[in-house]
Design an enzyme around this catalytic site. Structure first.
Site, PDB file in Angstrom:
ATOM      1  N   ASP A 110       0.852  -1.191   0.000  1.00  0.00           N
ATOM      2  CA  ASP A 110       0.000   0.000   0.000  1.00  0.00           C
ATOM      3  C   ASP A 110       0.885   1.238   0.000  1.00  0.00           C
ATOM      4  O   ASP A 110       1.789   1.368   0.836  1.00  0.00           O
ATOM      5  CB  ASP A 110      -0.904  -0.003   1.232  1.00  0.00           C
ATOM      6  N   GLU A 184     -10.468   3.610   3.686  1.00  0.00           N
ATOM      7  CA  GLU A 184      -9.605   4.347   2.774  1.00  0.00           C
ATOM      8  C   GLU A 184     -10.001   3.984   1.345  1.00  0.00           C
ATOM      9  O   GLU A 184      -9.940   2.807   0.961  1.00  0.00           O
ATOM     10  CB  GLU A 184      -8.129   4.023   3.012  1.00  0.00           C
ATOM     11  N   GLU A 186      -9.238   3.727  -2.347  1.00  0.00           N
ATOM     12  CA  GLU A 186      -7.979   3.621  -3.075  1.00  0.00           C
ATOM     13  C   GLU A 186      -8.188   2.948  -4.432  1.00  0.00           C
ATOM     14  O   GLU A 186      -9.174   2.247  -4.662  1.00  0.00           O
ATOM     15  CB  GLU A 186      -6.967   2.799  -2.269  1.00  0.00           C
ATOM     16  N   ASP A 218      -9.138   0.027   2.046  1.00  0.00           N
ATOM     17  CA  ASP A 218      -8.161  -0.443   3.017  1.00  0.00           C
ATOM     18  C   ASP A 218      -8.632   0.000   4.406  1.00  0.00           C
ATOM     19  O   ASP A 218      -8.307   1.080   4.873  1.00  0.00           O
ATOM     20  CB  ASP A 218      -6.782   0.126   2.697  1.00  0.00           C
ATOM     21  N   ARG A 222      -7.844   3.674  13.325  1.00  0.00           N
ATOM     22  CA  ARG A 222      -6.996   4.848  13.524  1.00  0.00           C
ATOM     23  C   ARG A 222      -6.419   4.943  14.934  1.00  0.00           C
ATOM     24  O   ARG A 222      -5.293   5.437  15.106  1.00  0.00           O
ATOM     25  CB  ARG A 222      -7.795   6.125  13.210  1.00  0.00           C
ATOM     26  N   GLN A 225      -3.617   2.412  15.014  1.00  0.00           N
ATOM     27  CA  GLN A 225      -2.558   2.922  14.141  1.00  0.00           C
ATOM     28  C   GLN A 225      -1.789   4.061  14.809  1.00  0.00           C
ATOM     29  O   GLN A 225      -0.559   4.106  14.765  1.00  0.00           O
ATOM     30  CB  GLN A 225      -3.160   3.413  12.822  1.00  0.00           C
ATOM     31  N   LYS A 238      -3.845  -1.773  10.252  1.00  0.00           N
ATOM     32  CA  LYS A 238      -4.132  -1.885   8.819  1.00  0.00           C
ATOM     33  C   LYS A 238      -4.324  -3.317   8.332  1.00  0.00           C
ATOM     34  O   LYS A 238      -4.934  -3.535   7.282  1.00  0.00           O
ATOM     35  CB  LYS A 238      -2.964  -1.285   8.026  1.00  0.00           C
ATOM     36  N   THR A 242      -8.592  -5.823   3.941  1.00  0.00           N
ATOM     37  CA  THR A 242      -8.535  -4.933   2.783  1.00  0.00           C
ATOM     38  C   THR A 242      -9.503  -5.488   1.754  1.00  0.00           C
ATOM     39  O   THR A 242      -9.329  -6.615   1.275  1.00  0.00           O
ATOM     40  CB  THR A 242      -7.117  -4.858   2.190  1.00  0.00           C
ATOM     41  N   GLU A 343     -10.086  12.215   7.633  1.00  0.00           N
ATOM     42  CA  GLU A 343     -10.040  13.558   7.051  1.00  0.00           C
ATOM     43  C   GLU A 343     -11.423  14.182   6.939  1.00  0.00           C
ATOM     44  O   GLU A 343     -11.600  15.367   7.204  1.00  0.00           O
ATOM     45  CB  GLU A 343      -9.403  13.493   5.657  1.00  0.00           C
TER      46      GLU A 343
END
Length: 394
Positions: A110, A184, A186, A218, A222, A225, A238, A242, A343
């Protein structure tokens, strides 16, 4: 044009022709191509040696000349009405099939190729330091994930557990289920033709090795992480799941989506210099419990998939058939362009309101996230590239 009766609601047109693995009523999995509301069973039409398998890997390993020849044949079969009688017996209603993981994943890498995402994460996680890591503009930063936890779209995602802080910085460390489960959005790239150990793959050889693209979610914990990632980076936050789309869109179908990448400064190293414009004008859409909350743009990526591949192998690392590498979170300017909820909600400080009136910062058990994407097609419109979806379980 096609002799098939297609509607605007069909997931794929007669140009895209993505490949996947399907089964019907408990039968053996085999390779098909999606078109309209059907799955085209490929073994009787394009060769059992390549397609009578429970995975795309034999076809992926065959290489670019075979990929191109098969695609040309499929385009002929679905557009020339003279082939109607040949093709029709091998069209399976999409509603009747079960879709499988389309390829056996060899390795998973990734990347971290969106400058907007990298800067936002830096501001949130490292507010006292520069937003971008020192090497970020010099090379495509990435990490190795867990190939065994790559799952097909629709697979339930179990909320992971690990060590996390009970509150803010400096609070006690405790073990428990993640309270800040995230997604995520992607783009993933599937390697077909392998390379030899010790032989870097140059940017100009991207199309010789990469077969196509999948959509990737993915999933990311948080809080786990944030505690674990210094100094070695992502691990348990992570590696639990996925998700990838069930259909692999061949690179040839993205011919009209290619754009020039953004300017880079400072100048990149010689092995990363663009041989061709491999930026991609792909528009993503993130849906949270039925509410579209974001539309991230892939064309904003700082590093292209060709550069990621060149960097992945520049030290002599080999490619294997079925290798998957992903772009990292795709994010454009806020609001509305964030490819992750970290975000989108600014680490929970700005919750979003869904269509049912509920408020969210991170994922709750029972939440469903679906990521879709489109790209420019041959007729001036946009083609659908499929979807990847998953529901969080306790």
């Amino acid at each position: 044009m096609t002799w098939l009766a297609l509607s605007d609601d069909d997931p794929f047109d007669a140009w895209t022709l993505p490949y996947g693995v399907f089964s019907v009523a408990g039968g053996s999995p085999r390779v098909g191509a999606a078109v309209g509301s059907w799955v085209l069973d490929l073994a009787p039409l394009a060769g059992a040696d390549l397609f009578a398998h429970p995975t795309l890997n034999p076809f992926l390993a065959a290489g670019r000349p075979v990929w191109d020849a098969v695609r040309a044949r499929l385009l002929e079969l679905v557009t020339d009405p003279r082939h109607r009688d040949l093709v029709s017996p091998h069209l399976v209603p999409a509603a009747d099939v079960t879709l499988r993981l389309p390829f056996e994943v060899a390795d998973y890498v990734d990347f971290y190729a969106s400058q907007t995402h990298a800067e936002n994460v830096g501001r949130l996680f490292r507010p006292a330091n520069p937003a971008l890591p020192a090497a970020w503009r010099q090379l495509p930063i990435g990490y190795h994930g867990r190939a065994g936890t790559v799952v097909v779209s629709g697979t339930a995602v179990a909320r992971p557990s690990g060590l996390r802080r009970a509150g803010g910085p400096g609070s006690p460390v405790e073990f428990g289920s993640s309270l800040r489960l995230d997604i995520e959005a992607e783009a993933g790239f599937v390697v077909g033709a392998p390379s030899a150990l010790g032989s870097p793959v140059p940017v100009g050889a991207f199309e010789d090795h990469v077969f196509g693209m999948v959509l990737v979610n993915d999933w990311s914990a948080r809080d786990i992480q944030a505690f674990e990632y210094v100094p070695l980076g992502p691990f348990l936050g992570k590696s639990f799941a996925t998700s990838v789309s069930a259909w692999v869109v061949p690179l040839a179908a993205l011919a009209h989506a290619r754009v020039a990448p953004p300017p880079r400064s400072p100048a990149v190293a010689s092995y990363l210099r663009d041989a061709e414009p491999w930026g991609l004008d792909v528009s993503f859409e993130v849906e949270w419990n039925g509410t579209v909350v974001s539309r991230p743009p892939l064309r904003s990526l700082y590093w292209t998939p060709a550069q990621m591949l060149a960097h992945l192998t520049v030290n002599g690392a080999s490619l294997r058939t079925g290798d998957l590498y992903a772009s990292g979170t795709i994010s454009g300017p806020r609001p509305g362009g964030s490819g992750c909820f970290l975000e989108l909600t600014w680490n929970g400080a700005e919750p979003v309101t869904l269509a049912d009136g509920s408020s969210r910062a991170f994922l709750l058990d029972g939440d469903t996230v679906t990521i879709r994407a489109t790209a420019p097609g041959p007729a001036g419109g946009r083609i659908a590239l499929g979807e990847v979806t998953g529901t969080v379980h306790p």
